[in-house]
Structure formats: C-alpha cells, structure tokens
Write a protein that holds these residues in place. Structure first.
Motif, PDB file in Angstrom:
ATOM      1  N   LYS A 198       0.833  -1.203   0.000  1.00  0.00           N
ATOM      2  CA  LYS A 198       0.000   0.000   0.000  1.00  0.00           C
ATOM      3  C   LYS A 198       0.871   1.259   0.000  1.00  0.00           C
ATOM      4  O   LYS A 198       1.994   1.248   0.473  1.00  0.00           O
ATOM      5  N   VAL A 199       0.327   2.298  -0.563  1.00  0.00           N
ATOM      6  CA  VAL A 199       1.074   3.564  -0.623  1.00  0.00           C
ATOM      7  C   VAL A 199       0.203   4.695  -0.087  1.00  0.00           C
ATOM      8  O   VAL A 199      -1.009   4.560   0.041  1.00  0.00           O
ATOM      9  N   LYS A 200       0.861   5.773   0.191  1.00  0.00           N
ATOM     10  CA  LYS A 200       0.105   6.973   0.554  1.00  0.00           C
ATOM     11  C   LYS A 200      -0.292   7.661  -0.748  1.00  0.00           C
ATOM     12  O   LYS A 200       0.574   8.081  -1.528  1.00  0.00           O
ATOM     13  N   PRO A 201      -1.592   7.753  -0.994  1.00  0.00           N
ATOM     14  CA  PRO A 201      -2.010   8.330  -2.280  1.00  0.00           C
ATOM     15  C   PRO A 201      -1.533   9.766  -2.428  1.00  0.00           C
ATOM     16  O   PRO A 201      -1.600  10.547  -1.484  1.00  0.00           O
ATOM     17  N   ARG A 202      -1.018  10.053  -3.615  1.00  0.00           N
ATOM     18  CA  ARG A 202      -0.542  11.410  -3.880  1.00  0.00           C
ATOM     19  C   ARG A 202      -1.457  12.069  -4.899  1.00  0.00           C
ATOM     20  O   ARG A 202      -1.456  11.704  -6.067  1.00  0.00           O
ATOM     21  N   ARG A 203      -2.201  13.018  -4.418  1.00  0.00           N
ATOM     22  CA  ARG A 203      -3.118  13.724  -5.314  1.00  0.00           C
ATOM     23  C   ARG A 203      -2.337  14.706  -6.181  1.00  0.00           C
ATOM     24  O   ARG A 203      -1.490  15.425  -5.668  1.00  0.00           O
ATOM     25  N   PRO A 204      -2.597  14.730  -7.478  1.00  0.00           N
ATOM     26  CA  PRO A 204      -1.828  15.656  -8.333  1.00  0.00           C
ATOM     27  C   PRO A 204      -2.297  17.088  -8.127  1.00  0.00           C
ATOM     28  O   PRO A 204      -3.419  17.326  -7.671  1.00  0.00           O
ATOM     29  N   ARG A 205      -1.432  18.012  -8.472  1.00  0.00           N
ATOM     30  CA  ARG A 205      -1.846  19.411  -8.448  1.00  0.00           C
ATOM     31  C   ARG A 205      -2.874  19.629  -9.546  1.00  0.00           C
ATOM     32  O   ARG A 205      -2.911  18.884 -10.518  1.00  0.00           O
ATOM     33  N   PRO A 206      -3.663  20.677  -9.388  1.00  0.00           N
ATOM     34  CA  PRO A 206      -4.650  20.940 -10.451  1.00  0.00           C
ATOM     35  C   PRO A 206      -3.946  21.176 -11.788  1.00  0.00           C
ATOM     36  O   PRO A 206      -2.762  21.524 -11.817  1.00  0.00           O
ATOM     37  N   LEU A 207      -4.702  20.965 -12.863  1.00  0.00           N
ATOM     38  CA  LEU A 207      -4.133  21.106 -14.205  1.00  0.00           C
ATOM     39  C   LEU A 207      -3.429  22.449 -14.377  1.00  0.00           C
ATOM     40  O   LEU A 207      -2.333  22.522 -14.942  1.00  0.00           O
ATOM     41  N   GLY A 208      -4.071  23.494 -13.875  1.00  0.00           N
ATOM     42  CA  GLY A 208      -3.548  24.840 -14.059  1.00  0.00           C
ATOM     43  C   GLY A 208      -2.177  25.032 -13.435  1.00  0.00           C
ATOM     44  O   GLY A 208      -1.393  25.875 -13.877  1.00  0.00           O
ATOM     45  N   GLN A 209      -1.878  24.241 -12.389  1.00  0.00           N
ATOM     46  CA  GLN A 209      -0.595  24.419 -11.708  1.00  0.00           C
ATOM     47  C   GLN A 209       0.432  23.358 -12.117  1.00  0.00           C
ATOM     48  O   GLN A 209       1.431  23.167 -11.447  1.00  0.00           O
ATOM     49  N   THR A 210       0.108  22.649 -13.200  1.00  0.00           N
ATOM     50  CA  THR A 210       1.022  21.601 -13.651  1.00  0.00           C
ATOM     51  C   THR A 210       1.608  22.014 -14.990  1.00  0.00           C
ATOM     52  O   THR A 210       0.888  22.514 -15.861  1.00  0.00           O
ATOM     53  N   SER A 211       2.906  21.766 -15.137  1.00  0.00           N
ATOM     54  CA  SER A 211       3.527  22.177 -16.400  1.00  0.00           C
ATOM     55  C   SER A 211       3.139  21.208 -17.509  1.00  0.00           C
ATOM     56  O   SER A 211       2.998  20.000 -17.296  1.00  0.00           O
ATOM     57  N   LEU A 212       2.929  21.773 -18.681  1.00  0.00           N
ATOM     58  CA  LEU A 212       2.568  20.955 -19.841  1.00  0.00           C
ATOM     59  C   LEU A 212       3.613  21.163 -20.932  1.00  0.00           C
ATOM     60  O   LEU A 212       3.921  22.290 -21.298  1.00  0.00           O
ATOM     61  N   THR A 213       4.168  20.056 -21.438  1.00  0.00           N
ATOM     62  CA  THR A 213       5.193  20.163 -22.471  1.00  0.00           C
ATOM     63  C   THR A 213       4.734  19.445 -23.727  1.00  0.00           C
ATOM     64  O   THR A 213       4.328  18.281 -23.676  1.00  0.00           O
ATOM     65  N   MET A 214       4.809  20.153 -24.836  1.00  0.00           N
ATOM     66  CA  MET A 214       4.550  19.502 -26.117  1.00  0.00           C
ATOM     67  C   MET A 214       5.855  18.886 -26.608  1.00  0.00           C
ATOM     68  O   MET A 214       6.897  19.545 -26.582  1.00  0.00           O
ATOM     69  N   VAL A 215       5.793  17.649 -27.036  1.00  0.00           N
ATOM     70  CA  VAL A 215       6.995  16.983 -27.529  1.00  0.00           C
ATOM     71  C   VAL A 215       6.817  16.712 -29.017  1.00  0.00           C
ATOM     72  O   VAL A 215       6.060  15.821 -29.407  1.00  0.00           O
ATOM     73  N   THR A 216       7.485  17.508 -29.823  1.00  0.00           N
ATOM     74  CA  THR A 216       7.326  17.359 -31.271  1.00  0.00           C
ATOM     75  C   THR A 216       8.661  17.122 -31.964  1.00  0.00           C
ATOM     76  O   THR A 216       8.691  16.836 -33.154  1.00  0.00           O
ATOM     77  N   GLU A 217       9.750  17.250 -31.215  1.00  0.00           N
ATOM     78  CA  GLU A 217      11.065  17.064 -31.831  1.00  0.00           C
ATOM     79  C   GLU A 217      11.871  16.009 -31.088  1.00  0.00           C
ATOM     80  O   GLU A 217      11.641  15.749 -29.906  1.00  0.00           O
TER      81      GLU A 217
END
Ligand code: AMP
Ligand code: MN
Ligand code: ZN
Length: 858
Positions: free
Chosen positions: A212-231
């Motif tokens: 068992k683990v301690k569940p880790r709730r993610p930060r809201p979408l707005g506070q999470t970095s988003l990276t596009m990978v195209t290269e």
C-alpha cells in the motif's frame, strides 16, 4: 489549257452529238457509283485476307493500348469482344473517370478539397442520451482541411494484404532475450512474433508494487507544467526524465476515418508532477526510443483500458509495454459497477470528466488549446487513481494479494497482444449481409461480395477507411438495387463519397457483371455460406448441430429456463414429441433447409430428426393450435405452485365475489380451479362430493392458507383433476393459465432483462469496451450501423458521416451478444485467433437466434 486537250475534246465532240456524249458520261458515272458502293467501307476490304489481318492487328494494338492506359490508372475496361459503339462508350466513361480523378487530385494537392459536403467538419453535436447519461455535446470527427498526415510519412504505411504486420523495432532495450522476431504460422495466416513475449511471460510485479502507498493527489491542471513533444531532442529529454520515475501514466488519442489501419495522433504522458503531449505524427519513426521506459520492468505504466493503446503503440510507434497497471482491469477485478475513466475520475477525484473531444479529429495541427486541455486530463489524474485502486486491491485481497496480482496478470495479457492488419477474406461480406437483415439473390450477392472486396482494396490503396470509401449502408443499397446506369449508383449515395465519384466506372462494371449472373434464390446454398468463419466440423454435422442457425434447440447456451414457443426442447416440441399418441404433422424437410438436411443421414428415429428440424414460426403456431388442449393439460400437470401474490389477488377477488354473490356457480368453479392447485390431492370421491356441495370460499381460503404456509408445492397428479375439468369455458382456462404464465414468464424475463441491462450498462460507461476494438471484427459494427442503414437507405435524409465512422460506439441492439463474445475473447485466453471453434459456434448461434427472433423476416 493545253492544245492537245482541246483537240481531244474537239475530236470527241466532232464525232458525236451532245446527247450521245451525256449518255456516255452518265453511264460512266453510274458505273463509278455502283462500283464505289460496292467498294465502300472496310467490309469490302476485309474480304482480302491481307487487309483483314492488318486491320485486326491494328485494332488489337489500339484496344490493348487503351486498356493498358486505363489499367495503369486502375480502371478496368473490357474492350475486347465488345461492339464498337459500346467500346466508344466505355472509353468515354473511362476518360470521365480519369478527369474526375485529376480534378480531385489537383484539389487535394492545392489544399482545398472540393468535396466539402462530403467531408465532415469539426462540429459539436448532441450525443444521444442514455438511461444513465444525459445527452451531452461531443465534438465529432474531421476538420475538412486537415491534410492526411500519411502523406508526410517517410515510410509509406503498408496496407498490403499479403504481408503480415512487421514489428517496427530494430533494437530491444530491457531485453532478457536478444531481439528475434520470428515468422510464425497460425493456420494459413503468417504473423511475426511479439518481440517482448519472453520478457512479458517472465515478468513479475516488484514486491514494492504490491504494498500500500500513501495516495498522492496531483496538483490541479492549471498548476502543472505541460510540455509539447514534437522534436527528437525533446523526446530524448523526456525519456531521460521518465527513466527516473517509478510509475508514469499514459494515454493515446486515435483517428480512424481517413486511414486504412488508423493513426495514433497523440500520446499523453503524466508523471507525478508534469504532463507531456507527444506528437506521434511529427515523430513518426523515431518513437521506438520510448521503449527504454515503456519496456522497463521497473517502471509501472498506468493506462486505462489499454487494449487498443497497446496495439496502436505497436503499429504506429514500435513501442511495447512491460509492467502495466490497467485501471480498467482494476475496476473489473474490484467489481465496480462503472468502469469508465470518467466514472473513476468522478469517484476518486470528484472530477466530472469532459469527454466531449473523445471522437474529435486528433490529426489537427497545431493542436487547438481545448484539445490539449482535454487530452492531458486523460492521463493527469491516472497515477492518483492508481494509488487508490492499488490500496483497495491490496486491502480487499487475500494474503496472497490475489486481487492486485490478478490486475497485473490481466494487464500482461493485454500487453501480449499483437497488432495485426485487418483481415478481409472472400466471405467477409457475409457478416455485413447477415446484419443487414436483407435477403439477396445471387446477383445481389455477387455485387455485395465484389463491392466489398473492391471497397477494401481501394481503402488499402488510398489509405482510407473502408467506410470512407463507401459506407456500409450505401454498399448494401447499391448491391440491392443493382442500378443499370451509373447515375443509379450515384443515386444510392447521399452524399456521394469522393472515391465513388472517381471509381464510378469500376463500381458500374461490377454491377454489370452482377446483373449477368444467373438468377438463383440465394438462400438454399447460403445457409452454410452464412456461417463462413465457422467451419462445419464433421462432429457437428453428425450430431446435427448445424442444421439451422435459427434452431437453438441443441445449443447449450440457449437459456433453458425461458418458456417460449421458440424453445423446442423445453416447451412445445419437447411435449410434442414425448407424447407418442399425439398426431402432429410436421414437414419432414422444411423447404428452406432441406438441402442441408439431406446430407445428414440420420438413421435415428423420426423423433430425433423432427426435433432438430427447423420449424417456421407459423408451423410452430399451427402445431401449437392442434395441440393446445392437450398441452394445456400437460402443462398443468407440471405446474409449479402459483405465485403467492397472484393467489392473494385471486383470493381477494373471489372473497369479494363470494360476499356479493356467493352462490354463483361458475365463479365458484373458477375459484376451485385455482384453489385446487394448491391443495393436496383429494381422493376421487372426496373431489366429487366437493364438486357437488356448495363451496364456502372463505373457509376454503383459510384452509388453503394454512396449508400453503407449510407446503409449497402442489401434488403432481393435480393435473388430472384439471383435465377432468376440461369442460370449463376456454376463456376461463386461458385466464387462469395466462395469469399464471404471465407472472412466471414475466419474472424470468425481468431477470434476463436485468442481466442484459447490466451488461449494457457496463459497456455504456466503459469507453474501452465499446471502443474501436470492433474494427477488428468489422461486421460487428453493423449491429449499430443497421439502424442508420435502414434510415438512410431510403435516401431521404443525408447520411451523417460522423456517425458512419463511429456508429460502433453507440449503444444499440445486439450489443448483448457482442459484449458477450468480446468478453469471452478477452478473458477466455490470450490467443487472438484460432480460438476454440465450439464456443464461437455457440455464441454465433446464440446471437443469430436473438436477432432473428426480433428480426425483420416478418
Ligand atoms: P480515450 O482513451 O478515451 O481517450 O480514447 C482514445 C481514442 O479511442 C480516442 O481518440 C478515439 O479515437 C477512440 N475512442 C474511444 N472511445 C470512443 C468513443 N466512444 N467514440 C469514438 N471514439 C472513441
Ligand atoms: Mn485511452
Ligand atoms: Zn484519451
């Protein structure tokens, strides 16, 4: 004028008169005319062998040249042995087709597709509401100006029929065994082995994964970095980062309408802190580097409903997965009633997932902002869901961690799946035919088969989905109508698919050939043809199991507890033939299936042959009418105790009546019938005396109540008593029986219905199960396509292309069978093909029976 000339004329005129001169001239002219008439045309010249041979030689050369030119453009003309005029028409038609193509190609090349009416655009439509989901908006399908990404692939997609799918990888990171892709044989079908088969079969979850683990709730979408990978550099950086994670979440988006095999359009990856969107279209051919992470046995890949993602990754990216946790499988193991990702997000994260973009055209570039937001949400919360489900699995599992291990083992089975190209055989059209519920003759059947194969070939060549080439309902319509003129073909299509325009001539040629087929009703030989994938095995033939696909009497899966007229074994026919005294005339060989019967040499008794015989509903009905009185008696003999509520109702009714008109005999008798069923059988004398003495209902009922509480079942021989009362009025009898039957059957029906509903519900909220897997079993779509076909076949309402592509995802009748089969395929083992014949056969019969029951052969 020369002098000599004048002197000739003068000499001529000097000797004769003008009249004479004219006469001579006229004779000459007439002679010339006559001669020229005789000499006119090549008919004359062809009488000369030399001339004839030359003409023929030139003719053949020209015809061949023309044919070759057209053939080069894939337009098949049959110019030889055709009349000149027809040849001329054909060439003209061919030219039209060529010009049409040229036009279309020019338009495509210049980026504006002319057929805007055909090509669907991005639009928001109302998804049909179902029992548990209110209607919602969804974004559908293609934007009209998306260029086909395939055009920019360095390596062309191999849609060939002959060559099996070749795994893309040339390196094998995380290998236990060096890379060796073997060519294997499955029946006559070749395939390449799974590169990571050995690793998957030897993979075990790390002990840490089972804690068992301690569940880790993610930060809201707005506070999470988003990276596009195209290269490539970005991809390499990503891989480097992912290697440091112990678990990552992955999801894919896919598009199927404008390519033969489908295209992975987006790969979403989420770590505990970041979201990535990988563009597999831009990075085509360079994604195998992901295997360093995806096949790493120490990094858990969390996916939801990965059955198709696994195949898409293999097909488009050359990526395999080792160490997967499928949250959909977890939801199954935990027996959640709702197993879709949306349901899990709602349950665990209190997020109402917006599935509006699920069917969007994911090829669009640059990816619109709202598409990105949608896409990342599919993987963003997945690791948290994994934490929670993992804990629950461990909590609810036994000491051996049976539940979580089951999830991993199911996930391994999914990872072991191999991508294979769609398989189309000469009988593939039969599935479509069956589901269409139409009846075709040989000409129509020929057209259907040829058009089906043509459609598949064009789809492969042009790298389009078969439905884009020619939607199923149009295909059926053309095959049914067999239009004489090319215009007629177009009239079957609304709107006209672009490839129908350009390939009109070929379609027309197929129709012409179909029209020249011998006309035979197709049913006779096609009973067996209609079971194409299922070979008829000797054993089955001998036991007579395949006499009729409608005959469910010998199929185990046939629910034996449903007392319907169509179920020979349990009810009508069972009784019918176990009663030797009953004289029923049943046609020994139904005309429809006679030929099949004839080669099954049953030496058995008539009884056996008859019970396995197909009976049309009408035959059943007439037989039933003949037997009804007898059967009613028999049924009563076997009657189970009447349902308590029913008794109570009847009691109440008669109490009421007895209060008002206690002496009325007929009603008293009626009451007697009912009451008697519940009582221990009285002796004959006692019964007689009972009949003669007036009945005091109140007492009877009290007495009965007392007995009922102790004793549930009526005595067997009660039926005899009922028989003795056959002189009661039919309506009364019907009433008793009917009420009785109603409660019983109704109850069972309900139970059954609940089961169905249950299955459907599971499906409905489960994107995976209604996902594109049906693509592999092409015909299965038709169940859902059917309605559309019937609607739009009339040609009135324009066909909705958005739906054509994705009709499979809509809950429609027939799903029950489908899901069942799917379930069996999913969990019945891991082989993909060549599954046990028997079970196929059963599900087949079962499904067909169901459809034919409600079918349209009314
Ligand atoms: P998902 O994992 O739900 O994001 O689905 C991945 C891909 O599967 C989508 O991009 C669609 O191509 C396809 N798909 C899944 N569910 C549906 C559906 N209900 N209708 C149409 N396509 C679907
Ligand atoms: Mn998915
Ligand atoms: Zn998704």
């Amino acid at each position: 004028m020369k002098e000599g000339d004048e002197s000739d004329q003068e000499a001529f005129l000097r000797n004769r008169s003008l009249d004479e001169y004219v006469k001579t001239v006229m004779t000459h002219i007439r002679g010339c005319q006559k001669l020229s008439l005789e000499l006119q045309g090549w008919h004359h010249y062809s009488d000369y062998v030399g001339v004839r041979n030359t003409i023929q030689e030139v003719n053949t050369r020209i015809t061949n040249l023309i044919t070759n030119i057209f053939q080069h453009q894939d337009i098949k003309l049959k110019l030889t042995h055709t009349k000149l005029l027809d040849q001329f028409d054909m060439v003209r038609e061919g030219n039209d087709a060529l010009l049409e193509r040229i036009n279309s190609d020019i338009d495509e090349a210049s980026g504006l597709k002319k057929d805007t009416d055909f090509e669907p655009s991005v639009k928001v439509v109302q998804a049909p509401s179902s029992a548990n989901t209110p209607s919602k908006n969804v974004v559908l399908m293609a934007s009209r100006n998306v260029q086909k990404p395939q055009l920019f692939f360095k390596e062309k997609v191999d849609n060939s029929k002959k060559e099996p799918f070749i795994p893309m990888i040339t390196e094998k990171p995380n290998s236990l065994k060096p890379l060796s892709i073997l060519i294997c044989l499955d029946g006559t079908q070749e395939y390449y082995s799974h590169p990571y088969e050995y690793e998957l079969n030897h993979w075990m979850p790390d002990p840490a994964q089972l804690e068992k683990v301690k569940p880790r709730r993610p930060r809201p979408l707005g506070q999470t970095s988003l990276t596009m990978v195209t290269e490539v550099q970005q991809l390499e950086a990503l891989v480097k980062e992912l290697k440091t994670c112990s678990e990552i979440a992955v999801d894919l988006e896919h598009h199927a309408f404008r390519s033969y095999q489908g295209l992975t359009c987006l790969i979403q990856v989420s770590t505990r802190t970041k979201d990535y969107l990988i563009d597999p279209l831009a990075l085509r051919g360079q994604l195998t580097i992901l295997n360093e992470v995806f096949t790493n046995p120490k990094i858990t890949k969390v996916l939801h409903g990965a059955d198709f993602d696994i195949l898409w990754l293999q097909r488009d990216c050359g990526v395999y997965v080792v160490n997967m946790f499928d949250t959909h499988q977890a939801a199954i193991v935990l027996e959640y009633p709702h197993r879709s990702l949306a349901a899990l997000l709602s349950k665990f994260c209190d997020i109402q997932a917006n599935k509006v973009y699920q069917r969007a055209d994911w090829r669009i570039r640059p990816l619109p902002e709202d598409f990105m937001e949608y896409a990342r949400q599919d993987s963003h919360y997945l690791l948290y869901v994994y934490d929670l489900m993992r804990n629950e699995l461990i909590e609810r599992g036994n000491q051996l961690n049976n539940l979580i291990t089951a999830v991993y083992s199911r996930s391994v089975d999914i990872c072991l799946k191999r991508y294979e190209k769609p398989f189309i055989g000469p009988e593939s059209h039969m599935e479509l035919y069956r589901r269409s519920r139409r009846t075709f003759d040989t000409k129509q059947m020929y057209a259907l088969r040829e058009l089906y194969l043509w459609r598949d070939n064009v789809a492969r060549e042009q790298d389009e989905s078969p439905d884009y080439v020619l939607p199923k309902h149009m295909l059926l319509q053309i095959a049914e109508v067999l239009p004489k003129e090319m215009q007629g073909v177009l009239a079957c299509c609304n709107p006209i698919p672009p490839l129908v325009k350009t390939e009109l001539l070929t379609i027309h040629t197929i129709i012409r050939a179909a029209r020249e087929q011998k006309l035979l009703p197709v049913l006779e030989q096609s009973v067996e043809q209609q079971i194409p994938q299922v070979q008829l095995q000797m054993e089955e033939l001998n036991t007579g199991l395949v006499i009729s696909k409608h005959d469910l009497s010998t199929v185990d899966e046939n629910p034996t507890d449903l007392p319907t007229l169509l179920n020979p074994r349990e009810t009508l026919l069972g009784d019918l033939f176990s009663q030797p005294r009953v004289d029923v005339r049943v046609k020994l060989k139904s005309r429809m299936f006679g030929c099949v019967m004839s080669h099954l040499k049953h030496k058995d008794s008539l009884h056996r042959e008859i019970t396995k015989e197909f009976m049309s509903p009408y035959e059943r009905y007439t037989a039933y009418q003949d037997l009804k009185p007898h059967l009613d008696g028999e049924r009563k003999k076997r009657e189970e105790p009447v349902d308590e509520a029913h008794i109570a109702r009847v009691k109440e009714h008669f109490l009421c009546l007895s209060n008002n008109t206690p002496q009325e005999k007929s009603e008293a008798e009626e009451a007697n019938v009912v009451i008697k069923q519940k009582r221990p059988r009285p002796s004959k004398e006692k019964k007689k005396s009972e009949m003669n003495t007036p009945i005091v209902l109140g007492d009877e009922i009290k007495e009965m109540k007392a007995m009922n509480s102790g004793q549930k079942r009526a005595v067997d021989n009660e039926g005899e008593a009922v028989n003795g009362e056959n002189d009661e009025s039919p309506s009364k009898k019907l009433k008793t029986n009917k009420a009785d039957g109603d409660t019983k059957e109704g109850g069972k029906e309900k139970k059954d219905y609940r089961k169905v509903e249950d299955e459907e519900e599971k499906q409905e909220d489960d994107g995976r199960e209604k996902g594109e897997e049906e693509e592999e079993e092409e015909g299965a779509y038709m169940e859902s396509g059917e309605e559309e076909e019937e609607k739009s076949a009339a040609g009135s309402a324009p066909f909705d292309y958005d739906k054509a592509d994705y009709s499979i995802f809509e809950g429609k009748p027939g799903k029950k069978f489908k899901s069942k089969q799917k379930y069996q395929q999913k969990f019945g083992g891991k082989g993909q093909r060549g599954r046990g014949f028997k079970s196929n056969m059963k599900s087949f019969s079962f499904g067909r029976g169901n459809t034919s029951r409600g079918g349209s052969r009314r």
